[in-house]
Motif scaffolding. Sequence first.
Motif, PDB file in Angstrom:
ATOM      1  N   THR A  45      54.597  13.038  50.889  1.00  0.00           N
ATOM      2  CA  THR A  45      56.027  13.040  51.212  1.00  0.00           C
ATOM      3  C   THR A  45      56.889  13.265  49.979  1.00  0.00           C
ATOM      4  OG1 THR A  45      55.612  11.541  53.059  1.00  0.00           O
ATOM      5  CG2 THR A  45      57.892  11.739  52.288  1.00  0.00           C
ATOM      6  N   TRP A  46      56.520  12.646  48.860  1.00  0.00           N
ATOM      7  CA  TRP A  46      57.332  12.733  47.645  1.00  0.00           C
ATOM      8  C   TRP A  46      57.447  14.159  47.121  1.00  0.00           C
ATOM      9  CZ3 TRP A  46      55.261  14.245  42.867  1.00  0.00           C
ATOM     10  CH2 TRP A  46      53.860  14.355  42.817  1.00  0.00           C
ATOM     11  N   LEU A  47      56.469  15.016  47.450  1.00  0.00           N
ATOM     12  CA  LEU A  47      56.527  16.417  47.027  1.00  0.00           C
ATOM     13  C   LEU A  47      57.662  17.154  47.729  1.00  0.00           C
ATOM     14  CD1 LEU A  47      52.730  17.353  46.945  1.00  0.00           C
ATOM     15  CD2 LEU A  47      54.278  17.263  44.986  1.00  0.00           C
ATOM     16  N   THR A  48      58.033  16.678  48.905  1.00  0.00           N
ATOM     17  CA  THR A  48      59.132  17.281  49.664  1.00  0.00           C
ATOM     18  C   THR A  48      60.470  16.633  49.331  1.00  0.00           C
ATOM     19  OG1 THR A  48      57.613  17.770  51.488  1.00  0.00           O
ATOM     20  CG2 THR A  48      59.969  17.846  51.965  1.00  0.00           C
ATOM     21  N   ASP A  75      47.661  26.677  40.332  1.00  0.00           N
ATOM     22  CA  ASP A  75      48.897  26.288  41.004  1.00  0.00           C
ATOM     23  C   ASP A  75      48.878  24.771  41.119  1.00  0.00           C
ATOM     24  OD1 ASP A  75      50.729  25.553  43.127  1.00  0.00           O
ATOM     25  OD2 ASP A  75      50.868  27.674  43.631  1.00  0.00           O
ATOM     26  N   SER A  76      49.780  24.091  40.399  1.00  0.00           N
ATOM     27  CA  SER A  76      49.707  22.632  40.334  1.00  0.00           C
ATOM     28  C   SER A  76      49.975  21.974  41.683  1.00  0.00           C
ATOM     29  CB  SER A  76      50.687  22.102  39.280  1.00  0.00           C
ATOM     30  OG  SER A  76      52.032  22.415  39.614  1.00  0.00           O
ATOM     31  N   VAL A  77      50.890  22.520  42.456  1.00  0.00           N
ATOM     32  CA  VAL A  77      51.202  21.919  43.761  1.00  0.00           C
ATOM     33  C   VAL A  77      50.046  22.133  44.738  1.00  0.00           C
ATOM     34  CG1 VAL A  77      52.766  21.956  45.738  1.00  0.00           C
ATOM     35  CG2 VAL A  77      53.684  22.114  43.416  1.00  0.00           C
ATOM     36  N   LYS A  78      49.471  23.338  44.752  1.00  0.00           N
ATOM     37  CA  LYS A  78      48.325  23.589  45.634  1.00  0.00           C
ATOM     38  C   LYS A  78      47.156  22.685  45.271  1.00  0.00           C
ATOM     39  CE  LYS A  78      49.176  28.352  47.106  1.00  0.00           C
ATOM     40  NZ  LYS A  78      48.685  29.756  47.086  1.00  0.00           N
ATOM     41  N   LEU A  80      55.163  18.276  36.253  1.00  0.00           N
ATOM     42  CA  LEU A  80      53.966  18.944  36.750  1.00  0.00           C
ATOM     43  C   LEU A  80      54.077  19.454  38.186  1.00  0.00           C
ATOM     44  CD1 LEU A  80      51.059  16.731  35.374  1.00  0.00           C
ATOM     45  CD2 LEU A  80      51.655  19.039  34.679  1.00  0.00           C
ATOM     46  N   PHE A  81      54.892  18.772  39.026  1.00  0.00           N
ATOM     47  CA  PHE A  81      54.817  19.064  40.461  1.00  0.00           C
ATOM     48  C   PHE A  81      56.155  19.331  41.150  1.00  0.00           C
ATOM     49  CE2 PHE A  81      51.250  16.169  39.399  1.00  0.00           C
ATOM     50  CZ  PHE A  81      50.218  17.080  39.568  1.00  0.00           C
ATOM     51  N   LEU A  82      57.259  19.100  40.501  1.00  0.00           N
ATOM     52  CA  LEU A  82      58.563  19.316  41.140  1.00  0.00           C
ATOM     53  C   LEU A  82      59.400  20.268  40.289  1.00  0.00           C
ATOM     54  CD1 LEU A  82      59.343  15.596  42.143  1.00  0.00           C
ATOM     55  CD2 LEU A  82      58.465  17.399  43.632  1.00  0.00           C
ATOM     56  N   PRO A  83      59.310  21.583  40.480  1.00  0.00           N
ATOM     57  CA  PRO A  83      58.638  22.253  41.600  1.00  0.00           C
ATOM     58  C   PRO A  83      57.172  22.603  41.350  1.00  0.00           C
ATOM     59  CG  PRO A  83      59.838  23.872  40.352  1.00  0.00           C
ATOM     60  CD  PRO A  83      60.110  22.540  39.682  1.00  0.00           C
ATOM     61  N   GLY A  84      56.659  22.359  40.142  1.00  0.00           N
ATOM     62  CA  GLY A  84      55.289  22.737  39.823  1.00  0.00           C
ATOM     63  C   GLY A  84      55.232  24.030  39.040  1.00  0.00           C
ATOM     64  N   PHE A  85      54.037  24.387  38.608  1.00  0.00           N
ATOM     65  CA  PHE A  85      53.864  25.645  37.873  1.00  0.00           C
ATOM     66  C   PHE A  85      52.726  26.444  38.492  1.00  0.00           C
ATOM     67  CE2 PHE A  85      51.017  22.683  35.745  1.00  0.00           C
ATOM     68  CZ  PHE A  85      49.878  23.432  35.524  1.00  0.00           C
ATOM     69  N   ARG A  86      52.815  27.742  38.343  1.00  0.00           N
ATOM     70  CA  ARG A  86      51.821  28.638  38.951  1.00  0.00           C
ATOM     71  C   ARG A  86      51.517  29.772  37.993  1.00  0.00           C
ATOM     72  NH1 ARG A  86      52.062  33.354  41.897  1.00  0.00           N
ATOM     73  NH2 ARG A  86      54.335  33.353  41.744  1.00  0.00           N
ATOM     74  N   VAL A  87      50.248  30.141  37.916  1.00  0.00           N
ATOM     75  CA  VAL A  87      49.825  31.275  37.109  1.00  0.00           C
ATOM     76  C   VAL A  87      49.824  32.516  37.978  1.00  0.00           C
ATOM     77  CG1 VAL A  87      47.973  32.276  35.735  1.00  0.00           C
ATOM     78  CG2 VAL A  87      48.403  29.810  35.628  1.00  0.00           C
ATOM     79  N   GLY A  88      50.651  33.493  37.630  1.00  0.00           N
ATOM     80  CA  GLY A  88      50.683  34.736  38.395  1.00  0.00           C
ATOM     81  C   GLY A  88      49.592  35.682  37.948  1.00  0.00           C
ATOM     82  N   ASN A  89      49.577  36.862  38.528  1.00  0.00           N
ATOM     83  CA  ASN A  89      48.585  37.857  38.141  1.00  0.00           C
ATOM     84  C   ASN A  89      48.740  38.229  36.674  1.00  0.00           C
ATOM     85  OD1 ASN A  89      47.275  38.015  40.591  1.00  0.00           O
ATOM     86  ND2 ASN A  89      48.558  39.670  41.357  1.00  0.00           N
TER      87      ASN A  89
END
Length: 267
Positions: free
Chosen positions: A161-164, A117-120, A192-201
Amino acid sequence: MNSLEIIESGVPPKEAKGILILWPSTGGNARSFRIRDSELSQYGLRLIRFNPPSHGGSNGTYDPIAAIALLDEYLKEHNHLNKPIFGIGHSGGGAALLLYAKQVPFQKLFLLSPILDSVKSLLYLYESGSIEEFSRLLLMPEIPDGEFPNKQILETLSTPTWLTTGEIDHLSFPIKNSRIQVDSLCYFLRNLFLPGFRVGNIDTEKRTDMTIFLPARDKWFPKDLTTNFANQNQLRVIEISEAPDHFFTQSWLLVWKKIKDVAWENK
């Protein structure tokens, strides 16, 4: 004009028993992972060192989803997908290969500290007080911290802050250093971060044999989240205590030995 650096070596394509794809970390270089041609011949492998845009000799601005499409197009054009496919991915490259595995049936995947999870990942760097380690990968060389553009980069990324707010348009300038080159730092961060990417199950019906390697300590992504992900998806996890950090500094040969043991030598 954009150029894409993809280096092939090993067994000739027509003789290859398998295709091994190597995807480096975000800002990394696939050339840095050394594998002897004699070993590739021993296992009948054709090695594809993939440097996505803004990595190695590839220019442009990195976007993991777009990079997956570029790799897929290349593999299809060269008729590589008609062979068994193996993959090694580090950090963001590991996450990208996990996403690509939803399209292509890999035989085996080896993931070095994948950023699930790029944001995490970025928030974890903020929480651990290590965000400057990330920021400094983006700085222009031989320019003082108090001068443009390094001053703008360090000040903007010093807090989350910039992530928000998403307010990073003032970073719309190119960056080129020994680790990364982008046409626009703003676009790079957005991709990469706005909104970011996530690997699901993982889809268990399309089972790929996967191994995750973890270092002794990782400041870039929480090891407990990676371990939980592995347990939920019944993936093999190997911790390499000799690897001191997320980048597996001076530990590649040990990682490569363990990859060989799992993939080809312990059958």
